[in-house]
Design an enzyme around this catalytic site. Structure first.
Site, PDB file in Angstrom:
ATOM      1  N   HIS A   1      52.392  53.642  37.314  1.00 18.59           N
ATOM      2  CA  HIS A   1      51.551  53.169  38.419  1.00 18.59           C
ATOM      3  C   HIS A   1      51.597  51.658  38.621  1.00 18.59           C
ATOM      4  CE1 HIS A   1      50.022  57.223  38.346  1.00 18.59           C
ATOM      5  NE2 HIS A   1      49.625  57.079  37.105  1.00 18.59           N
TER       6      HIS A   1
ATOM      7  N   HIS B   1      40.946  55.465  32.920  1.00 14.42           N
ATOM      8  CA  HIS B   1      42.209  56.179  32.756  1.00 14.42           C
ATOM      9  C   HIS B   1      43.313  55.355  33.407  1.00 14.42           C
ATOM     10  CE1 HIS B   1      44.823  59.823  32.371  1.00 14.42           C
ATOM     11  NE2 HIS B   1      45.530  59.024  33.153  1.00 14.42           N
TER      12      HIS B   1
ATOM     13  N   GLU C   1      50.862  53.950  31.840  1.00 22.05           N
ATOM     14  CA  GLU C   1      50.122  53.584  33.054  1.00 22.05           C
ATOM     15  C   GLU C   1      50.844  52.485  33.828  1.00 22.05           C
ATOM     16  OE1 GLU C   1      47.386  55.142  34.454  1.00 22.05           O
ATOM     17  OE2 GLU C   1      47.998  56.589  32.935  1.00 22.05           O
TER      18      GLU C   1
END
Length: 165
Positions: A82, A26, A78
């Site tokens: 992050h 993920h 993502e």
């Protein structure tokens, strides 16, 4: 594992693209010992698949799948939420290089902590016919990683493992 689709609802096309007993990435989140880590660190560093090597991109297509939308939009999310925090590290490369470093590092960690291998070493073979207790799964993870894990499950006709963190 693909049981995530059962919990979240994926299209039939998406389900056919998944190996039933395979764990997929993920993401990787920066964190502090006492709190959730930073996010959305560098809006000036947009994601582009052109910043990734062909070999990294090939592995991502197989190991970093999304359950909805396109893979590229998922990777963009993502990175933006992050991965962009990697630009805050001391002596970062330019944003193109740091994207390759970030995504290839996540893939490297996925190989190092391959959940199927970890479970197999602990005597757990993921399938739809045998149930394992939470304690058995946690023990298998700790045996290999020496770390405590968190399991996320959902209940339908039986309990399914959804995520391991």
């Amino acid at each position: 594992p693909s049981s995530y689709c059962a919990a979240e609802g994926c299209s039939a096309e998406r389900i056919q693209d998944l190996e039933p007993n395979q764990f997929y990435i993920h993401g990787l989140w920066p964190s502090r010992m006492d709190a959730d880590g930073p996010s959305y660190c560098d809006p000036a560093s947009p994601f582009s698949v052109n910043n990734l090597s062909a070999s990294t991109l090939d592995v991502m297509k197989n190991q970093w799948k999304t359950w909805e939308g396109t893979q590229e939009s998922f990777w963009d999310h993502e990175w933006t939420k992050h991965g962009s925090c990697a630009t805050l590290m001391p002596n970062p490369s330019n944003s193109a290089d740091i994207q390759e470093v970030f995504f290839s590092r996540v893939l490297s960690l996925r190989d190092k902590f391959n959940m199927n291998d970890i479970l197999n070493k602990g005597g757990i073979i993921p399938d739809n016919t045998k149930a394992y207790s939470q304690a058995e799964i946690l023990q298998a993870v700790k045996l290999t990683t020496q770390k405590e894990a968190a399991l996320y499950c959902f209940r339908e006709d039986k309990i399914y493992l959804d995520q391991v963190k």
